[in-house]
Structure formats: C-alpha cells, structure tokens
Write an enzyme that holds these catalytic residues in place. Structure first.
Site, short mmCIF file in Angstrom:
data_model
loop_
_atom_site.label_atom_id
_atom_site.label_comp_id
_atom_site.label_asym_id
_atom_site.label_seq_id
_atom_site.Cartn_x
_atom_site.Cartn_y
_atom_site.Cartn_z
CG ASP A 264 -2.01 1.62 1.23
OD1 ASP A 264 -3.26 0.62 1.10
OD2 ASP A 264 -2.62 1.37 -0.29
C1 GLC Z 1 -4.33 4.48 -0.30
C2 GLC Z 1 -4.88 3.20 0.08
C3 GLC Z 1 -5.06 2.48 -0.32
C4 GLC Z 1 -5.14 3.04 -2.13
C5 GLC Z 1 -3.53 3.11 -2.13
C6 GLC Z 1 -3.10 3.81 -3.57
O1 GLC Z 1 -3.67 5.13 1.08
O2 GLC Z 1 -4.94 2.69 1.75
O3 GLC Z 1 -6.20 0.30 -0.50
O4 GLC Z 1 -5.38 1.92 -2.75
O5 GLC Z 1 -3.66 4.70 -1.20
O6 GLC Z 1 -4.15 5.34 -3.83
#
Ligand code: GLC
Length: 736
Positions: A264
């Site tokens: 993430d």
């Molecule tokens: C965010 C979220 C995740 C998302 C990622 C990319 O922090 O936790 O769900 O897909 O970043 O945007």
C-alpha cells in the site's frame, strides 16, 4: 503475447537498474506536469531523478489521452520497450459512480455488484487504466473505522460472495470485452484495527484470522485476481508488508497465488515508523524477502536494492522472481503487443456515463438504500404537500470518499431527483452539513467547505421552520460529511451534528410528518433520529444517480429490498458489535445468573439499534415455520430446509430471504448465528411462495482448534427469515 522463453530472455537482457525499476510505482505526475490524485502521505519521495525513467508502473493517472501520451513518451526512451502498467483506485465506479461498497453490500445481491464492476471496467479500460485496486474486502465490525464505507460489512459469507463477484466483474468478459485486472486489498485484516482507529494494530487469534477475516481475500485469489495489496497494519506485531507468514506461507504456499503483491501507499518505508526496520535499506530487505513485489510511492526499493545486492543480502534470483511476476502481468494484459490496450478517446465519449450505465447505477441506488422505519407514510403520494429540507437536499457531493474521479455536475441531487416527479415544493438547507468547524478547516476549507464555515445554524433553522409552515410533511436530507468516513476518517463518536438533530426536534415539535434521508459512510447512532422521524431511508453515499434512485423509492416507483450489511449500534460504546458473536458463559438474555452478573452494560442497552440483515419493504412478508425434509444427515448428505413466504400487502415486492445456522456445541465456541444462504424472492401482492435452501456439510465446517477446516457431528439450529434477529429455529443433527 510473449511466450515464457521470450519473457525469460527479456529478463536476462535487463540491467539491475531496469529490473529494480519494474518494482517501483509512482504517480503519473513524475511523468507529466499534471497534479495526480495523491492518496497517501504527500511527503517527499526522495527518489533519485535519474532512476525515475526506469519506473515500471503508474498510480492514479486517468484518461486515454494522458495515459497514451505518457506511455508513448516513456517507450521512446525505454531501452527494451517494456511498457508501463497503469493502476488506479476504482472503488465504486470510474465515472459512473455507484453507491459506496457498504451500500452495495446491503443489496445482498452478488449479480448486481458484479454488474457495477463490469461497468467500471469498461469505463476504466477505454480511459487507459489496466488495473484497479479493488475489491477491498476487509471485514469490518467497528463503525468507528472510516474505511467501513469501502467494505462490504461484517459478514464473512457476504464478503466472500462480493469478493468473487467484483473480481469476475472487472476481469471477466462483457459485451464489449473491455476488462481490467483486479487487485484485492488490504491483505490482511486491516478492518480489525483496534478501537476503529485507522492504521492501528490488529490483534487477532490465528483462528479468528483464518475463520473470519482471510476467506474473502482467498475468494478473490480463487476468482483469479491479478494482484494483492498489503495492508498498513501489523498482525501479531508484524506489519503485513513485511509479513512472510501472510505473503508467502498463506498467500503463495497455501493458496497458490502466483500474481503480483504490491505494497500500500508508502507502506514499505513505514516499516521504519512501525519500528521493525531501522532504515529504508532494512525496510527494503524485509519487504522483498517477505514477498512484496512492488514498492508503491517510496524510494526504498529504488535507493536500496542495489546496495543489498552488492552486499549479497539479497540475491539477484529473488529480485528476478518479483520482476518476472510484473513482466508476466504486463504480458497477460497484452501490453507488449499493444501498450495502449483499450485506451480510446472515441470510446470514452461513447461509453462514459452513457444511459445504459446510468440505468444500472439508478437501479443500484434503489437496491442499496435501506428502509429503516416507515410509519405508513411511504411511499409518498406525489400530490401531497411537502417541503425538502437539509444540507443534502441540493448537495452533489454524495459519492463517497473514493470518488475523486466523479464529475459532480453529473450527479443527480435529491432535489433534482424529486423534481422529475413533482415540482410544487420548496427546498431549504435547514442546517449546516457539519457543526465542527475545526474539522472543516482541517480539510482545507475551500469551495463549498468555505461556504459552510460562514453559515449560521440558527438562521438556517428559522428559515426552514418558516418554509414548512404550510405543509404537513417534510423530507429531511441529513448526514455526516463525506470526509468523515473513508481513509483516515475514523470517528470516536457516531452522532449526527447537533444542528441537524435540532432541526428534527423542531419539526417534530411542529407536528410535521418527517421522512429522513440519511447520508453516511458508516452506521451512525440513530436513536433520536428514530424518535423524531416517521420514516427513515439509509441512503449511504449513493453516487451519480443518487437523487433519481431515492426519488424512485420515495414515490414508490421502486420498492425497497435492501438489508443492512452492518449492524447499527445503539451507542458507540457497543463497538465492535456484530450479529455473529459468541454466546459467552453469561448471555444477558437467557442466563440463570442475576442480571447484574451477566454479559451486559449497566448504562446502555445490549441490543443494537438495527441488526445485521434488517431492512423494511413497502410490502409485508409473512413467514411460516421452517421445515426440514429430515432431522438427521451424515457428512455426505444434505438436508432441505424450506419455508413459505406470503406477501400479505397490496404491493409486489422482493424479500431478501436469509438462511442462518447455529452449531450448538463445538470443540471451540461457535457463533449464535452465521449467515449461510441468501435468496432474493419476488412476490406479487397476496402471493405465497415456498423457498428452499440445501444444507450441506460444507456450510457446517469451521476452523478447528488444530486449524483443520471441518465440521463436527452434533446438533444445529436452522433459522430462515428477513433479518438476523429471526428466532424461528428448528434443529437437525449431523452424525458421522
Ligand atoms: C491508499 C489506500 C489504498 C489505495 C492506495 C493507492 O493509501 O490505502 O486503498 O489503493 O493508497 O491509492
């Protein structure tokens, strides 16, 4: 498509820098001067400029023209012509924004949910996107956690159904054969954050993890999702992104997942903050060794992998394994043959927000709004005199926190929806959307937020009370601010703003008939709303067709059939609260102990405001007793449970019939009920139908003390009804 040998040969021709670059994901802003949607800590990335050109994938760049230009310019400079892969957060729709996933969960209808993913896939594919970071299948039992709005709620059985449906909807064939690859998230158990505080630790027993939280991720893997995203949280003290037990033992060894694992946003670098890595190099070693292939939006892999290879801490074959998975994903998408895939400005114009897709969105609104109360006031007669009041009356910000791509000018507001049926009514705001100005300022009060900062609740209330003088019915559209849920949206209270509650109180004092429309990304505390409303529709954040779908329900052009996919607590003090809890040794209801010494609160009720599976219809459904075709079954037999349902009303309607089972005695304590089957049953007025469920041994299996997954002989109760509070149980026995 390249064959295996060609991919292997390509890998062998790559330099170390080129290999490392395939494991780095940056936003498109590093490749064009447009601002991208930054979804995590904006902080300084710190990546060395000369390494940016090796980047393998792009985050949250959208649009056929922009993506095509970035891809074209990138390929001009890439020595081996390895195309970029474009990934984005398409959570509840791409441009045709659907109700938030928690609302979709209330449909209890995997087919409907699959159709929303199919629409999103088509709009995203022609806009140049290759991968969506969806479905999010984190099970959630605590309404304080802001990301509950992105989840399908508290039930494992439903989560499994929706997980599979979403992956199939994104990746499967559709009429135009426009699909995208699905990335299931957040692996794992991110929704169990202690105290509902986002990014907080998760402490679960191995059994609870495997029994309740992991199945939905496995359902996505079994449905063939192309990627898995690691979660921010620790499990048992180990951050998911560096957790080889999760990423290797479970995901790859046990489940056979051979796709890409992506971190993430900034989660690799955050291993330092977690206190498991002293620096980026350590964080890199831990993540790659655990099995995390792509580093999203930090410089860890880019800055440290060279060093680790040089030291021999990481060997090149480990690096090659991750690089190979990324190359195989690009190959599966056909990017080596056509790096622009389905990107098409013509098709964008033809498909995005087309009538066909809007119709599906409108239908989804009517099937996800939950009728919580109706004292014979709904459906509303079009010719009745009413007024529309509330901060959500004319508000087009009703698509939820993950709809950064929505075109608000395309959103149908409640007022606009009602106006397609009647126009002889007045609309006033009645109260600010939020009383907490500090919260608004924390959002950076711009645009509509700045306007809210200057409102005077008393003036708005007085204007509303004057406006409703000459009508007896008031539709009140209220709720929490969209940014009070979603990522980073944890709340310690679940209350509506006092100014909104005061509006309801005053309308009740004026003896008005009140129909409350509730907009929120989570279950809220509603006891006072229930007291001061004659009808309540939980609208969640319904997306672009919100106003139309809500108007269809208000005037009876659609009959509510949705059921709560998440318990509504009576008080935040009850969180986490969920229907499939264990009985305890001193259950408050049937315990022989004096009431004090039972599992209950002394200052609030035990029962929720509204239970899982609850939802009303304009029809009335009467259930007979549950019948079984036999009372005993062996593991390789089945039992047929049946029930008769009568629609006693004068309106045709759909009932969401739920099958629950309770295992009365196990080698571990078993929940008081578990959802094991759902059927959407259409009944004409006065019609009676018999509904059957096949009870199989698989339904009775659970994670045993030794972590084997099996059933145990003994007695089971069967319940069939319209909510988890049904108590029409009948017993059967499973024998060896
Ligand atoms: C965010 C979220 C995740 C998302 C990622 C990319 O922090 O936790 O769900 O897909 O970043 O945007």
């Amino acid at each position: 498509m390249l064959n295996e040998t060609e991919i292997q040969q390509l890998l062998e021709r790559m330099t170390v820098d080129e290999k490392i670059g395939q494991l780095v994901q940056l936003t498109g802003s590093f490749f064009d001067n447009d601002e991208n949607v930054i979804t995590g800590p904006i902080g300084k990335i710190g990546i060395e400029k000369q390494k940016i050109k090796y980047t393998g994938s792009i985050l949250n760049t959208l649009g056929a023209e922009k993506i095509t230009n970035i891809q074209r310019n990138y390929l001009k400079q890439d020595r081996l012509g390895i195309p970029l892969i474009f990934m984005a957060d398409i959570i509840n729709g791409f441009k045709t924004i659907f109700p938030i996933p928690l609302a979709l969960g209330c449909s209890f209808d995997p087919k409907l949910v699959k159709s929303t993913a199919q629409v999103a896939a088509q709009e995203a594919a022609v806009s140049g996107v290759h991968v969506t970071f969806s479905p999010m299948v984190d099970m959630v039992r605590d309404a304080r956690w802001g990301r509950v709005m992105e989840s399908f709620g508290e039930d494992t059985y439903l989560n499994n159904l929706f997980s599979q449906a979403m992956v199939e909807g994104y990746q499967g064939r559709n009429d135009r054969n426009l699909n995208i690859v699905s990335c299931v998230k957040h692996f794992a158990a991110y929704g169990a954050a202690i105290a509902g505080r986002d990014y907080n630790s998760v402490e679960l027993s191995e059994r609870a993890l495997r029994q309740d939280y992991l199945p939905a991720y496995k359902a996505a893997v079994d449905a063939g999702c192309g990627l898995v995203m690691t979660s921010f949280n620790t499990i048992d003290g180990v951050p998911a992104t560096a957790n080889d037990y999760l990423l290797d033992q479970i995901l790859r060894q046990e489940w056979g997942f051979d796709g890409v694992v992506i971190s993430d946003y900034a989660a690799i670098k955050e291993l330092i903050a977690h206190g498991v890595a002293k620096n980026e190099k350590e964080a890199t070693r831990l993540s790659l060794n655990a099995g995390c292939d792509i580093d999203m939006m930090t410089s860890s892999y880019s800055n440290s992998l060279h060093q680790l290879l040089g030291e021999g801490t990481i060997n090149e074959s480990q690096l090659d394994k991750s690089v190979l998975r990324v190359l195989e994903l690009k190959n599966k998408l056909g990017l080596f043959d056509n790096p622009y895939r389905n990107a098409s400005q013509e098709l964008e114009k033809e498909l995005i927000l087309c009538d066909e897709f809007r119709k599906i969105a409108r239908d989804a609104v009517t099937k996800t709004c939950v009728l919580l109360k109706n004292d014979n006031i709904l459906p509303l007669n079009k010719h009745s005199q009413f007024a529309l009041v509330g901060p959500y009356a004319q508000n087009n910000n009703i698509s939820g926190m993950w709809s950064f791509n929505v075109d608000k000018s395309q959103v149908v507001t409640v007022e606009e929806g009602i106006k397609q049926y009647v126009d002889n009514f007045k609309t006033v705001k009645g109260s600010p959307l939020i009383d907490d100005l500090h919260f608004l300022e924390s959002l950076g009060a711009h645009g509509s937020q700045a306007e809210i900062l200057n409102e005077n609740a008393k003036d708005l209330l007085n204007e509303a009370l004057q406006t409703v003088e000459d009508v007896d019915t008031v539709i009140v559209a209220i709720g929490e601010h969209p940014h009070q849920s979603g990522e980073g949206g944890s709340r310690g209270q679940l209350t509506l703003p006092q100014s909104q509650l005061e509006l309801l109180r005053k309308l009740k004092m004026k003896r008005k008939k009140v129909i409350t429309l509730l907009f929120s990304g989570r279950p809220l505390e509603l006891s006072e709303v229930v007291q001061n409303s004659d009808a309540i529709i939980q609208c969640w954040f319904p997306g672009v067709e919100g106003g139309n779908g809500i108007a269809d329900l208000l005037f009876g052009y659609a009959n509510p059939s949705a059921k709560l996919a998440m318990t509504f607590p009576h008080s935040v003090g009850q969180c986490p609260i969920y229907y499939n809890h264990l009985n305890t040794g001193r259950p408050a209801i049937e315990s022989s102990h004096s009431t004090r010494f039972t599992s209950r609160y002394i200052d609030i009720q035990n029962e929720p405001e509204f239970c899982f599976g609850y939802g009303l219809s304009y029809s009335q459904f009467k259930y007979s007793k549950v019948e079984l075709d036999k009372k005993v079954m062996t593991k390789n037999e089945t039992i047929t449970a049946s029930i008769k349902i009568e629609n006693t009303s004068d309106r045709d309607g759909v009932e969401t019939v739920q099958l629950y089972i309770r295992d009365l005695v196990g080698t571990v304590a078993r929940p008081v009920k578990e959802l094991k089957g759902v059927q959407k049953v259409y009944l004409q007025s006065k019609e009676t139908k018999e509904v059957e469920f096949k009870i199989t041994n698989d339904m009775l299996k659970f994670v045993q003390k030794d972590f084997s997954y099996d059933s145990e002989d003994g007695e089971f109760l069967v319940f069939i009804g319209g909510s988890s509070s049904i108590d029409n149980d009948i017993v059967f026995e499973l024998i060896k």
